[in-house]
Design an enzyme around this catalytic site. Sequence first.
Site, PDB file in Angstrom:
ATOM      1  N   GLU A  92      -0.110  -0.978   5.665  1.00 30.74           N
ATOM      2  CA  GLU A  92       0.953  -0.437   6.523  1.00 30.74           C
ATOM      3  C   GLU A  92       0.781   1.061   6.756  1.00 30.74           C
ATOM      4  O   GLU A  92       0.889   1.539   7.879  1.00 30.74           O
ATOM      5  CB  GLU A  92       2.324  -0.724   5.907  1.00 30.74           C
ATOM      6  CG  GLU A  92       3.490  -0.567   6.896  1.00 30.74           C
ATOM      7  CD  GLU A  92       4.095   0.836   6.948  1.00 30.74           C
ATOM      8  OE1 GLU A  92       4.805   1.127   7.924  1.00 30.74           O
ATOM      9  OE2 GLU A  92       3.840   1.651   6.031  1.00 30.74           O
TER      10      GLU A  92
ATOM     11  N   ASP B  51       0.858  -1.183   0.000  1.00 37.85           N
ATOM     12  CA  ASP B  51       0.000   0.000   0.000  1.00 37.85           C
ATOM     13  C   ASP B  51       0.892   1.230   0.000  1.00 37.85           C
ATOM     14  O   ASP B  51       2.081   1.156   0.335  1.00 37.85           O
ATOM     15  CB  ASP B  51      -0.938   0.003   1.216  1.00 37.85           C
ATOM     16  CG  ASP B  51      -0.185  -0.064   2.526  1.00 37.85           C
ATOM     17  OD1 ASP B  51       0.755  -0.889   2.647  1.00 37.85           O
ATOM     18  OD2 ASP B  51      -0.515   0.708   3.446  1.00 37.85           O
TER      19      ASP B  51
END
Lengths: 464, 464
Positions: free
Chosen positions: A156, A91
């Site tokens: 994250e 991400d």
Amino acid sequence: MDPKLGRMTLKEWVAIESDSVQPVPRFRQELFRMMTVAADTLQRLGAHVTSVDMGSQQLPDGQSLPIPPVILAELGNDPTKGTVCFYGHLDVQPADQGDGWLMDPYVLTEVDGKLYGRGATDNKGPVLAWINAVSAFRALEQDLPVNIKFIIEGMEEAGSVALEELVEKEKNRFFSGVDYIVISDNLWISQRKPAITYGTRGNSYFTVEVKCRDQDFHSGTFGGILHEPMADLVALLGSLVDSSGHILVPGIYDEVAPLTEEEINTYKAIHLDLEEYRNSSRVEKFLFDTKEEILMHLWRYPSLSIHGIEGAFDEPGAKTVIPGQVIGKFSIRLVPHMNVSVVEKQVTRHLEDVFSKRNSSNKMVVSMTLGLHPWIANINDTQYLAAKRAIRTVFGTEPDMIRDGSTIPITKMFQEIVHKSVVLIPLGAVDDGEHSQNEKINRWNYIEGTKLFAAFFLEMAQLH
Amino acid sequence: MDPKLGRMTLKEWVAIESDSVQPVPRFRQELFRMMTVAADTLQRLGAHVTSVDMGSQQLPDGQSLPIPPVILAELGNDPTKGTVCFYGHLDVQPADQGDGWLMDPYVLTEVDGKLYGRGATDNKGPVLAWINAVSAFRALEQDLPVNIKFIIEGMEEAGSVALEELVEKEKNRFFSGVDYIVISDNLWISQRKPAITYGTRGNSYFTVEVKCRDQDFHSGTFGGILHEPMADLVALLGSLVDSSGHILVPGIYDEVAPLTEEEINTYKAIHLDLEEYRNSSRVEKFLFDTKEEILMHLWRYPSLSIHGIEGAFDEPGAKTVIPGQVIGKFSIRLVPHMNVSVVEKQVTRHLEDVFSKRNSSNKMVVSMTLGLHPWIANINDTQYLAAKRAIRTVFGTEPDMIRDGSTIPITKMFQEIVHKSVVLIPLGAVDDGEHSQNEKINRWNYIEGTKLFAAFFLEMAQLH
């Protein structure tokens, strides 16, 4: 391994807008696509891949969004070899070309040996470098020197939602054979000299909402008779940190580890050209003038940053609005041995004190929306020594032994749940601009990083 | 006149997204369309219409945008009759359904006798009420009691760009025969009792930019060693006004007109149910407890509002960014006899003082982007008396004689350039929410307002 192929895959991966920070369905779809693409890549490499359903996430506004799956993958299970587990995330932070990107942030663009794109260095590039290193052994038809595991997530940047529960659950299954954990989710401290990282700061992210009503006002019609929420909020945010960067929340420094003579010496040993650092950062003047002070304030002292305000007028132009309800956002980077829940109490009490002195009729709500612990490792663990040797082999130099001012919560979590040694081997240069506009990874770093991981596999095989 | 027809035209006009505040080509196109539609309506009424090309506007970022034309229209030129000129504007404030509108802001929606939509009360509804009043005489095949002129612009919400030059140029042409000027661009002070307005506040709109570099930072990588622009900006904005609404810029109150006993009495005469006002405003508590203090702080004392910050993190979620360059926006509502350029100097000097004490290495730039004078009229002018009589006829009551806390720069401009008496005859109720979410005009106000303008024409004919 064909390095051009590696770059092409990076281009494909950067093109996926896997933004986990903005909680909207479109980006979530992109995150799911990202995880599918990565799982396919690992499968083609011959790995045994499991995509773990992570359920969904309840947002403060009541909305529910699905969490992208976590990939658990395994390559080889030779009991005579050591097992290294690589953690990475796919991400990214938000990116919008209108915010000052020189190119479409989701189109990987090479300029002067720099590969620009959101996620290029944080963390898609390093994840691919590790995959490229594995595929190099495959291409050469060599056995992998170690068993390899991957844990790859897609949340994250949003605080690794629900990951801790998964690691706890897999502690005696997926993680049972793991000897060492490697993460490559931070940066060197210079442009050309590699580094190994043994500590990271934590982070407490706060929102402070001030509300008069849920509708805005016109400053002509109401200006002069209201406790304006923006005036309250600006006073609250202004009470947090002074102009020298000192945090004004009472008690906040109480649990910061005392500074020893030995620790000071580790900072002295690091080569940091302040002039070069300032130039590459494009900052005219830092708060401190010496290398040691700068490193300590990035690594071993807490810092407070004000990120912005939601609900106020944030567009170009001149709108004469009195926002009715505003949310200030700031966070404190935590260091050993600060405690997340103590900090939450200190900040909340401080803001309540400041607010009560204003006698405002508005409502204030303080929330800690993320609380991530700081982490520190023992730099004499065997995999630290192996990583040092691999760096000597590929780069012909000793690494800088550094900490990171950023938070990689998974490090602390692995240490506490899995009880295995965690090492951070960054690949990116200091000027990569992770989280900011024009993020990039140097072509050189991407390729040498791939070599470094391959050399590290060989060094780890020696250890076992 | 068919009132249903009037509402249908309002629906059509509200559907045009004539936002002049956000300087983007799409909204400019809508503004041009709005002015064409209005010119057509006036032409169908038999008016002689001129659409004056206003050239283009240079924005601070170097972009150039066309300015929508100003409509000058004339109906009748009988030298035995008086000539009344109506000023209105057809541009609107920004509106986005996601900001808390209960409906699409550009679809006029009737709920419980309230017509919701951006521009419904500010200022499309009142402009149409005036047009409806004229068309009523046409429909009844009666001569207009007065000659009517219209000046209608599309840049009021953006500071009436270039209008002053046009009025100056037309002073001895279009305006030569004008006896009185009527504006209907503000609100009553109650929900049911009409009002006449004899003064408005001015406005100085400021931006204060603090810049470290043109790129954001990651708070992990740089938090702790930077003079963070947001910390500087929050301190600057926090130095402007205290929690009691008192402006902290030195000298700012020096030129405020002294309060006389006679003036206090005018406030006492106004009926204002504080409880109802607070309820309709949905404000728990104002800064002041008496009707007189509240009216004075809305009308005859300056106020300072902080509108927002451009360049910081303003989305939902938790982005750990240190913005590299931020622009704070605030404005001061000015009252007689404050001077725009004196205020500009005072604010700039104050912010420079505060900033220099921080020893920040960032760059600060203060700009006054709008400077609009306050205005006050003589309430014994003949058209004020005519408006009072028209209100008695239509509503059966004396009007509240009020000022407006908002800025309608054209009032001051007409007074100073054209040298004719200006009167403000508001049609909308106090809770119309101009500039905010869920702006509306009551069906009753829209229809009775149309009658009031027709009655006013007849009263003005008596005067001549």
